[in-house]
Write a protein that holds these residues in place. Structure first.
Motif, short mmCIF file in Angstrom:
data_model
loop_
_atom_site.label_atom_id
_atom_site.label_comp_id
_atom_site.label_asym_id
_atom_site.label_seq_id
_atom_site.Cartn_x
_atom_site.Cartn_y
_atom_site.Cartn_z
N SER A 73 39.40 44.07 36.29
CA SER A 73 39.24 45.13 37.29
C SER A 73 37.85 45.04 37.90
O SER A 73 36.85 44.93 37.17
CB SER A 73 39.45 46.50 36.64
OG SER A 73 39.31 47.53 37.58
N PRO A 74 37.76 45.05 39.22
CA PRO A 74 38.85 45.13 40.18
C PRO A 74 39.57 43.79 40.34
O PRO A 74 39.05 42.76 39.88
CB PRO A 74 38.13 45.51 41.48
CG PRO A 74 36.79 44.86 41.34
CD PRO A 74 36.43 44.99 39.88
N GLN A 75 40.74 43.84 40.98
CA GLN A 75 41.46 42.61 41.24
C GLN A 75 40.57 41.68 42.06
O GLN A 75 39.88 42.10 42.97
CB GLN A 75 42.75 42.91 41.99
CG GLN A 75 43.62 41.67 42.23
CD GLN A 75 44.95 42.04 42.86
OE1 GLN A 75 45.70 42.84 42.33
NE2 GLN A 75 45.25 41.43 44.01
N GLY A 76 40.60 40.42 41.70
CA GLY A 76 39.73 39.45 42.35
C GLY A 76 38.50 39.09 41.55
O GLY A 76 37.78 38.15 41.90
N SER A 77 38.24 39.85 40.46
CA SER A 77 37.09 39.53 39.61
C SER A 77 37.35 38.22 38.86
O SER A 77 38.51 37.84 38.63
CB SER A 77 36.83 40.66 38.63
OG SER A 77 37.96 40.91 37.82
N PRO A 78 36.30 37.51 38.46
CA PRO A 78 36.50 36.23 37.77
C PRO A 78 37.23 36.42 36.44
O PRO A 78 37.00 37.39 35.72
CB PRO A 78 35.07 35.72 37.53
CG PRO A 78 34.22 36.47 38.50
CD PRO A 78 34.88 37.80 38.69
#
Length: 474
Positions: free
Chosen positions: A186-191
């Protein structure tokens, strides 16, 4: 004639028993058990749900997420290469291995396994040339292991074990997407992390392996019985991230690892989470070199071993060399049950020496007062050189680029093991200064047979390499 035959037979049996007794230990080292090829996977391309055995000597590919469902097992025999095809720019092009069942990778010293990317050779060459831009891209998503979601078919998902031995895991960390657990990423797109494991009832074993070039944490453990021994972590985290980030519900042993060039800590030990089982880690005989210099936080943390948030740990026999911050135990940790001693600290400059024991943790105040009886440290820079057999601790000027710095200002020397050797010589101050009794291994992993852990107890020398040849084998 029959009597003579019986005498010969008894003599042969006795000789065989004697030979077996003399060579039992050696055989255990050089004759690993074979992974039986149940349900062999013959196609070189994996996709969707997978269950079976990847065969020795073969190369396999996956360009989209693959899933090991609850109750299923994906095994890698020795000498398997598994290549993720992607560019890591989006979650769709950074495939991951989702494990709701059991994942096994049994490489050997003679035949290690690889989970890597198609351009790994180029990325290694770039790293050696001090061009770290593409190394940290996060070309694939990593291994994500937790029990599957509750469904009508599986209302109480159990999940499975993850056992990884003699395996190279490289260049993970691509962005998370809608198929990932939103409570984790979280958030979406985090590594994403090279390995995520979360199952308080199951086992996680990582032994004799290499974790290289992760974008963020190399590993994050959120529960389980663990044995993490004799591994090498290199160049993990672009601007943040631990080599091993350990959370609530995780209990076990972390020993004989070499960690070089992690962005933040080598080990972060924290009871953050809601598992109801206290994070409790035995952390001994690790060699931690040049960590903490790329972490972007200015709060004073990051460098070697960090204990916080109600976690407890026994920390002995480690070598902490030229790390931005040394041992850090926050007042929020379970300080009454966190024990530590017999560390060797080395600092290139005064700034490093001043934080052998972190000033913002439990040890706030005069560093000299916090020195333990078995510690090897000094208030003078460049004292107590560890005398590694092939690594110059003074070859890099840490004063020129204090934290937070960036990878392109560092050299491969302080972020990659390369041809270096962290064995110690007989003249090292670490020689013979370990305690073998203060912190015996928990040895709480329950896997058996070929999947059983190989637990190396605390050694007589400090660090990951022992003068008798035991410890880290890289």
């Amino acid at each position: 004639m029959k009597k003579q035959f019986n005498i010969l037979l008894l003599t042969a049996v006795a000789s065989l028993m004697l030979f077996s007794a003399c060579h039992k230990a050696e055989d255990a080292k050089i004759s690993p058990r074979l992974v039986v090829a149940s349900n062999p996977i013959t196609s070189d391309t994996l996709s969707g749900s997978v269950n079976g055995t990847l065969l020795s000597g073969k190369t396999y590919y996956f360009a989209s997420n693959i899933t090991v469902n609850g109750g299923d097992t994906l095994k890698m025999q020795a000498g398997v290469t598994l290549i993720a095809l992607g560019n890591g720019l989006t979650w769709q092009t950074a495939p991951e291995i989702i494990v709701h069942g059991t994942f096994i990778s049994l490489g050997t010293q003679a035949q290690p396994n690889y989970i890597t990317v198609s351009n790994a050779a180029t990325l290694h060459a770039q790293a050696n040339a001090q061009n770290y831009t593409n190394v940290f891209q996060g070309w694939w998503g990593g291994i994500f292991a937790e029990p599957g979601p509750v469904t009508a078919k599986d209302p109480t998902p159990a999940g499975g074990d993850v056992v990884i031995k003699w395996t190279h895991l490289e260049f993970a960390g691509g962005p998370s997407g809608p198929s990932d657990d939103a409570a984790v990423y979280s958030p979406q797109g985090s590594p994403r992390w090279t390995i995520y494991f979360a199952n308080i009832k199951k086992n996680f074993v990582l032994e004799d392996s290499w974790v290289f070039g992760s974008r963020d944490d190399a590993m994050r453990l959120a529960g389980g019985h663990v044995n993490i021994m004799r591994n090498t972590y290199e160049l993990d985290g672009v601007a943040a991230g631990e080599a091993c980030n350990i959370k609530s519900g995780t209990v076990g042993d972390v020993a004989y690892n070499v960690i070089i060039g992690a962005a933040t800590n080598a080990f972060k030990i924290s009871d953050a989470g809601t598992t109801g089982i206290q994070c409790n880690i035995n952390c001994y005989n690790n060699t931690i070199v040049s960590c903490g210099w790329r972490q972007s936080s200015t709060s004073g943390h990051g460098g070697s071993i960090d204990v916080e948030k109600a976690a407890k740990s026994h920390i002995y026999n480690n070598m902490i060399i030229n790390c931005d911050v040394g041992l850090r135990i926050l007042t929020t940790a379970d300080t009454a049950n966190t024990k530590f001693n017999n560390q060797l600290f080395y600092g290139y400059n005064q700034a490093i020496v001043n934080t052998f024991y972190a000033l913002d943790g439990e040890n706030k105040g005069n560093v000299k007062l916090q020195q333990k009886s078995g510690d090897i440290l000094s208030t003078t820079p460049q004292a107590n050189n560890p005398m590694f057999s092939f690594f110059d601790v003074n070859a890099y000027n840490y004063t020129t680029y204090p934290a937070p710095t960036t990878a392109n200002k560092q050299t491969p020397l302080i972020t990659m093991a390369g041809a270096s050797s962290f064995h110690i010589t007989s003249t090292s101050p670490a020689y013979g200064k370990g305690t073998t009794t203060a912190s015996p291994p928990y040895n709480n992993v329950t896997t058996t047979g070929a999947y059983a852990p190989i637990v190396t107890p605390p050694g007589v020398d400090l660090g990951a390499y022992q003068s008798n040849g035991s410890g880290n084998q890289h």
